[in-house]
Write a protein that holds these residues in place. Structure first.
Motif, PDB file in Angstrom:
ATOM      1  N   GLN A 143       0.827  -1.191   0.000  1.00 38.52           N
ATOM      2  CA  GLN A 143       0.000   0.000   0.000  1.00 38.52           C
ATOM      3  C   GLN A 143       0.880   1.267   0.000  1.00 38.52           C
ATOM      4  O   GLN A 143       2.012   1.236   0.457  1.00 38.52           O
ATOM      5  N   ASP A 144       0.324   2.373  -0.494  1.00 40.81           N
ATOM      6  CA  ASP A 144       0.994   3.672  -0.427  1.00 40.81           C
ATOM      7  C   ASP A 144       0.644   4.316   0.905  1.00 40.81           C
ATOM      8  O   ASP A 144      -0.312   5.083   1.015  1.00 40.81           O
ATOM      9  N   ILE A 145       1.414   4.015   1.936  1.00 40.28           N
ATOM     10  CA  ILE A 145       1.091   4.451   3.290  1.00 40.28           C
ATOM     11  C   ILE A 145       1.581   5.875   3.517  1.00 40.28           C
ATOM     12  O   ILE A 145       2.730   6.209   3.238  1.00 40.28           O
ATOM     13  N   ASN A 146       0.679   6.714   4.051  1.00 44.61           N
ATOM     14  CA  ASN A 146       1.002   8.106   4.358  1.00 44.61           C
ATOM     15  C   ASN A 146       1.356   8.315   5.819  1.00 44.61           C
ATOM     16  O   ASN A 146       2.130   9.211   6.142  1.00 44.61           O
ATOM     17  N   SER A 147       0.761   7.534   6.702  1.00 42.61           N
ATOM     18  CA  SER A 147       0.989   7.743   8.130  1.00 42.61           C
ATOM     19  C   SER A 147       0.841   6.428   8.882  1.00 42.61           C
ATOM     20  O   SER A 147       0.163   5.513   8.434  1.00 42.61           O
ATOM     21  N   ILE A 148       1.521   6.384  10.029  1.00 37.86           N
ATOM     22  CA  ILE A 148       1.419   5.209  10.896  1.00 37.86           C
ATOM     23  C   ILE A 148       1.387   5.692  12.340  1.00 37.86           C
ATOM     24  O   ILE A 148       2.018   6.690  12.683  1.00 37.86           O
ATOM     25  N   SER A 149       0.636   4.986  13.159  1.00 36.52           N
ATOM     26  CA  SER A 149       0.544   5.316  14.573  1.00 36.52           C
ATOM     27  C   SER A 149       0.418   4.019  15.359  1.00 36.52           C
ATOM     28  O   SER A 149      -0.198   3.053  14.895  1.00 36.52           O
ATOM     29  N   ILE A 150       1.018   4.000  16.531  1.00 41.64           N
ATOM     30  CA  ILE A 150       0.967   2.820  17.394  1.00 41.64           C
ATOM     31  C   ILE A 150       0.378   3.249  18.728  1.00 41.64           C
ATOM     32  O   ILE A 150       0.857   4.209  19.341  1.00 41.64           O
ATOM     33  N   ASN A 151      -0.659   2.550  19.187  1.00 41.76           N
ATOM     34  CA  ASN A 151      -1.280   2.928  20.458  1.00 41.76           C
ATOM     35  C   ASN A 151      -0.526   2.316  21.638  1.00 41.76           C
ATOM     36  O   ASN A 151       0.471   1.615  21.464  1.00 41.76           O
ATOM     37  N   ARG A 152      -1.009   2.570  22.830  1.00 42.43           N
ATOM     38  CA  ARG A 152      -0.323   2.118  24.054  1.00 42.43           C
ATOM     39  C   ARG A 152      -0.302   0.606  24.215  1.00 42.43           C
ATOM     40  O   ARG A 152       0.446   0.072  25.018  1.00 42.43           O
ATOM     41  N   LEU A 153      -1.143  -0.086  23.452  1.00 43.71           N
ATOM     42  CA  LEU A 153      -1.173  -1.542  23.502  1.00 43.71           C
ATOM     43  C   LEU A 153      -0.247  -2.171  22.466  1.00 43.71           C
ATOM     44  O   LEU A 153      -0.124  -3.385  22.390  1.00 43.71           O
ATOM     45  N   GLY A 154       0.372  -1.324  21.637  1.00 44.51           N
ATOM     46  CA  GLY A 154       1.269  -1.826  20.606  1.00 44.51           C
ATOM     47  C   GLY A 154       0.575  -2.164  19.298  1.00 44.51           C
ATOM     48  O   GLY A 154       1.171  -2.796  18.428  1.00 44.51           O
ATOM     49  N   ASP A 155      -0.687  -1.749  19.151  1.00 46.82           N
ATOM     50  CA  ASP A 155      -1.409  -1.979  17.902  1.00 46.82           C
ATOM     51  C   ASP A 155      -1.056  -0.877  16.912  1.00 46.82           C
ATOM     52  O   ASP A 155      -1.139   0.307  17.234  1.00 46.82           O
ATOM     53  N   ALA A 156      -0.666  -1.261  15.710  1.00 45.86           N
ATOM     54  CA  ALA A 156      -0.263  -0.297  14.689  1.00 45.86           C
ATOM     55  C   ALA A 156      -1.373  -0.114  13.674  1.00 45.86           C
ATOM     56  O   ALA A 156      -1.976  -1.079  13.194  1.00 45.86           O
ATOM     57  N   TYR A 157      -1.642   1.141  13.336  1.00 43.93           N
ATOM     58  CA  TYR A 157      -2.622   1.487  12.320  1.00 43.93           C
ATOM     59  C   TYR A 157      -1.974   2.434  11.326  1.00 43.93           C
ATOM     60  O   TYR A 157      -1.148   3.270  11.696  1.00 43.93           O
ATOM     61  N   CYS A 158      -2.341   2.299  10.067  1.00 47.43           N
ATOM     62  CA  CYS A 158      -1.769   3.161   9.046  1.00 47.43           C
ATOM     63  C   CYS A 158      -2.845   3.579   8.065  1.00 47.43           C
ATOM     64  O   CYS A 158      -3.850   2.889   7.889  1.00 47.43           O
ATOM     65  N   VAL A 159      -2.611   4.730   7.448  1.00 46.08           N
ATOM     66  CA  VAL A 159      -3.541   5.272   6.466  1.00 46.08           C
ATOM     67  C   VAL A 159      -2.832   5.306   5.127  1.00 46.08           C
ATOM     68  O   VAL A 159      -1.692   5.766   5.022  1.00 46.08           O
ATOM     69  N   TYR A 166      -5.722   0.794   7.690  1.00 44.41           N
ATOM     70  CA  TYR A 166      -5.248  -0.580   7.835  1.00 44.41           C
ATOM     71  C   TYR A 166      -4.703  -0.807   9.237  1.00 44.41           C
ATOM     72  O   TYR A 166      -4.216   0.115   9.885  1.00 44.41           O
ATOM     73  N   ARG A 167      -4.784  -2.049   9.681  1.00 40.81           N
ATOM     74  CA  ARG A 167      -4.066  -2.476  10.875  1.00 40.81           C
ATOM     75  C   ARG A 167      -2.832  -3.199  10.383  1.00 40.81           C
ATOM     76  O   ARG A 167      -2.915  -4.069   9.513  1.00 40.81           O
ATOM     77  N   MET A 168      -1.666  -2.842  10.924  1.00 45.46           N
ATOM     78  CA  MET A 168      -0.420  -3.446  10.461  1.00 45.46           C
ATOM     79  C   MET A 168       0.141  -4.394  11.507  1.00 45.46           C
ATOM     80  O   MET A 168       0.173  -4.073  12.699  1.00 45.46           O
ATOM     81  N   ASN A 169       0.577  -5.543  11.065  1.00 44.39           N
ATOM     82  CA  ASN A 169       1.231  -6.521  11.924  1.00 44.39           C
ATOM     83  C   ASN A 169       2.706  -6.128  12.019  1.00 44.39           C
ATOM     84  O   ASN A 169       3.410  -6.111  11.012  1.00 44.39           O
ATOM     85  N   LEU A 170       3.178  -5.810  13.215  1.00 43.79           N
ATOM     86  CA  LEU A 170       4.558  -5.353  13.393  1.00 43.79           C
ATOM     87  C   LEU A 170       5.574  -6.496  13.396  1.00 43.79           C
ATOM     88  O   LEU A 170       6.766  -6.263  13.518  1.00 43.79           O
ATOM     89  N   THR A 171       5.100  -7.717  13.239  1.00 40.48           N
ATOM     90  CA  THR A 171       6.009  -8.855  13.144  1.00 40.48           C
ATOM     91  C   THR A 171       6.426  -9.119  11.703  1.00 40.48           C
ATOM     92  O   THR A 171       7.574  -9.426  11.424  1.00 40.48           O
ATOM     93  N   ASN A 172       5.464  -8.971  10.764  1.00 41.39           N
ATOM     94  CA  ASN A 172       5.784  -9.303   9.370  1.00 41.39           C
ATOM     95  C   ASN A 172       5.353  -8.228   8.364  1.00 41.39           C
ATOM     96  O   ASN A 172       5.454  -8.436   7.157  1.00 41.39           O
ATOM     97  N   ALA A 173       4.842  -7.094   8.842  1.00 37.43           N
ATOM     98  CA  ALA A 173       4.429  -5.956   8.003  1.00 37.43           C
ATOM     99  C   ALA A 173       3.190  -6.222   7.165  1.00 37.43           C
ATOM    100  O   ALA A 173       2.862  -5.426   6.293  1.00 37.43           O
ATOM    101  N   SER A 174       2.475  -7.317   7.420  1.00 35.43           N
ATOM    102  CA  SER A 174       1.234  -7.546   6.684  1.00 35.43           C
ATOM    103  C   SER A 174       0.180  -6.558   7.184  1.00 35.43           C
ATOM    104  O   SER A 174       0.212  -6.117   8.329  1.00 35.43           O
ATOM    105  N   VAL A 175      -0.755  -6.211   6.295  1.00 33.62           N
ATOM    106  CA  VAL A 175      -1.785  -5.250   6.662  1.00 33.62           C
ATOM    107  C   VAL A 175      -3.166  -5.849   6.425  1.00 33.62           C
ATOM    108  O   VAL A 175      -3.358  -6.672   5.531  1.00 33.62           O
TER     109      VAL A 175
END
Length: 183
Positions: A143-159, A166-175
């Motif tokens: 994906q053409d990702i513009n932004s990423i943010s990680i919350n206090r629980l370690g969940d990553a979201y990107c636009v 999208y929700r991004m898996n920080l282990t393998n970068a799958s979205v």
């Protein structure tokens, strides 16, 4: 573009304000303001050398990447944020030639105490702020990702550029598609 830093215990937020090279009066100003009194905004410091490509807050520092016009690379820098006096220290380069791909956005993960970033090479990477010389490539995405943010629980979201969330898996970068943002 700009990024806001919530200092949590105070009513003051801090922001790096950046712009395209055509608006030099906006470039790289560090502005402080109170959410209760927006007219009180003032410029704390400026850096006009290169323009920021991304910023994030971690471990008392504002971390930023700049495009180095002379080298054609991305440099990594930081500035100490004084949360008590509401000031920012000198901008210092931590590592020249940090990456060769544009870095669109960077965020801090409180779970593993690392900074994560995504860029023009379609990869997500991470590094420990205590050792920025060692960058780990997590994996690639499409994906053409513009932004990423990680919350206090370690969940990553990107636009993405098409306004998909999208929700991004920080282990393998799958979205995984979460949904679409409103217009």
């Amino acid at each position: 573009s700009f990024i806001l830093f919530d200092l949590q215990s105070t009513a003051n937020w801090y922001s790096f304000v950046t712009s395209s090279p055509t608006h030099y009066s906006w470039m790289n100003k560090y502005v402080s303001f109170s959410m209760q009194n927006l007219t009180s905004a003032s410029t704390a410091s400026e850096l006009i050398n290169n323009y920021f490509t991304s910023t994030a807050y971690a471990n008392g520092y504002v971390w930023y990447t700049t495009y180095n016009y002379n080298q054609g690379t991305i440099d990594l820098g930081r500035a100490l944020l004084d949360n008590v006096n509401k000031t920012i220290g000198n901008f210092e380069t931590v590592k020249e030639n940090f990456d060769t791909a544009d870095i669109f956005c960077m965020t801090y993960n409180p779970i593993d105490d690392k900074l994560y970033y995504v860029g023009g090479d379609y990869k997500i990477k991470s590094f420990d702020p205590a050792n920025p010389n060692s960058v780990t490539v997590i994996g690639a995405y499409t994906q053409d990702i513009n932004s990423i943010s990680i919350n206090r629980l370690g969940d990553a979201y990107c636009v993405a550029q098409n306004d998909s969330l999208y929700r991004m898996n920080l282990t393998n970068a799958s979205v995984t598609l979460v949904g679409y943002l409103p217009d």
